[in-house]
Design a protein around this motif. Structure first.
Motif, PDB file in Angstrom:
ATOM      1  N   ILE A   6      95.544  89.246  69.877  1.00  0.00           N
ATOM      2  CA  ILE A   6      94.832  90.338  68.886  1.00  0.00           C
ATOM      3  C   ILE A   6      93.173  90.084  69.381  1.00  0.00           C
ATOM      4  O   ILE A   6      92.757  88.921  69.357  1.00  0.00           O
ATOM      5  N   ARG A  15      90.149  97.084  66.607  1.00  0.00           N
ATOM      6  CA  ARG A  15      91.069  95.753  66.990  1.00  0.00           C
ATOM      7  C   ARG A  15      92.595  96.130  67.339  1.00  0.00           C
ATOM      8  O   ARG A  15      93.192  97.103  66.626  1.00  0.00           O
ATOM      9  N   ASP A  16      92.850  95.523  68.613  1.00  0.00           N
ATOM     10  CA  ASP A  16      93.944  95.832  69.239  1.00  0.00           C
ATOM     11  C   ASP A  16      94.568  94.809  70.260  1.00  0.00           C
ATOM     12  O   ASP A  16      93.677  93.896  70.383  1.00  0.00           O
ATOM     13  N   LEU A  17      95.596  95.082  70.704  1.00  0.00           N
ATOM     14  CA  LEU A  17      96.202  94.164  71.596  1.00  0.00           C
ATOM     15  C   LEU A  17      95.770  93.984  73.004  1.00  0.00           C
ATOM     16  O   LEU A  17      95.354  93.364  73.737  1.00  0.00           O
TER      17      LEU A  17
END
Lengths: 176, 129
Positions: free
Chosen positions: A75, A98-100
């Motif tokens: 993450i 916020r992300d992968l």
């Protein structure tokens, strides 16, 4: 551009066609986020025309490669610097998501810009997108997730799918 | 540990490894065939089972903790999982199964009715009803 589905990251490299005066032309590389390679090439020319003095007819694309995320299971907090046209002018922005994956964050950005500022994809230019360390994040919505003991309730769970049109009892919204 | 109620991994259980943001979590279920992935919170139903590991723990650690805590067995024994199993059985019934069910129900109801009626009769006789 239509930001269809999740965007993918492409590395597009192009150059001006070599001429007699200039047999070796420099290569220019761009990081383009587009739904597919065709749109990626198109966006490449769109940006390059603005930055350098050659265009699709006078240049050639040397390579288009899709770049996969290096660590898609980690993450990350992405800071995105962008420039967009509003109804009354053009502005710079810095947004955080916020992300992968980078592509996931950029896709979120396009959707978010559309929602919050009614900005269409064609009027958004991504200047820079980088993962940002948690301590350097500036947006509270992202900072609130930086808690090793994070917990939050799921107070009103509305079930959109499943269930009849007509029910005998009122559906409940409290369940885990 | 959460039960995945919808989506690509519907019907399986997985452990929540980390929270991505308000709507997504990172799940991992090495013992139940769920690869590590982002999953929407709306499609997750939390179970009462809890397994301890640090957030963002690698899949190896998650697998170790899940097997040690015997999560899959506990899940299979839980009434929630059994109810889901029975629901699935009901949906997959053939006409023959429905016939058998009908006969079994009728047989059971006859036993109950017999017992009830004989009780009623004896009470009526004794003047209590």
């Amino acid at each position: 551009m239509r930001a269809k589905g999740t965007l993918r990251e492409f590395r597009v490299i192009g150059r001006k066609m070599p001429t007699e005066n200039e047999p070796e032309t420099p290569l220019y590389r761009m990081r383009i986020f587009a739904p597919d390679a065709v749109v990626a090439k198109s966006r490449f020319w769109y940006f390059l025309r603005q930055l350098r003095k050659f265009k699709k007819t006078t240049g050639e694309i040397v390579s288009v490669e899709e770049i996969k995320e290096r660590k898609p299971l980690q993450i990350k907090n992405f800071g995105i610097w962008l420039r967009y046209d509003s109804r009354s002018g053009t502005h710079n922005m810095y947004r955080e998501y916020r992300d992968l994956t980078v592509s996931g964050a950029i896709t979120q950005c396009y959707r978010d810009m559309g929602a919050r500022h009614r900005a269409r994809a064609h009027s958004i230019q991504i200047i820079r997108c980088e993962p940002v360390a948690a301590s350097k994040c500036r947006r509270p919505l992202v900072q609130q997730m930086h808690d090793s003991k994070i917990k939050f309730p799921l107070p009103c769970r509305v079930q959109k799918q499943g269930g009849r049109l007509v029910k005998a009892n009122r559906p409940g919204t409290y369940f885990q | 540990v959460a039960y995945l109620a919808d989506g690509p991994e519907k019907g399986k259980i997985a452990a929540i490894v980390n929270v991505i943001d308000q709507n997504k979590v990172l799940i991992d279920g090495p013992t139940s065939g769920v690869t590590r992935q982002a999953y929407p919170i709306k499609q997750i139903h939390l179970t009462a089972m809890k397994v301890n590991f640090a957030f963002d723990a690698p899949t190896k650690i998650v697998r170790k903790e899940l097997t040690e805590a015997k999560v899959d067995e506990k899940w299979a024994e839980s009434s929630w999982a059994k109810r889901l199993e029975n629901k699935a059985k009901r949906v997959a019934m053939t006409d023959f199964d429905r016939f058998k069910l009908r006969k079994a129900k009728a047989h059971r109801n006859k036993i109950i009715a017999k017992a009830l009626n004989s009780k009623k009769k004896s009470l009526r006789k004794a003047g209590k009803l």
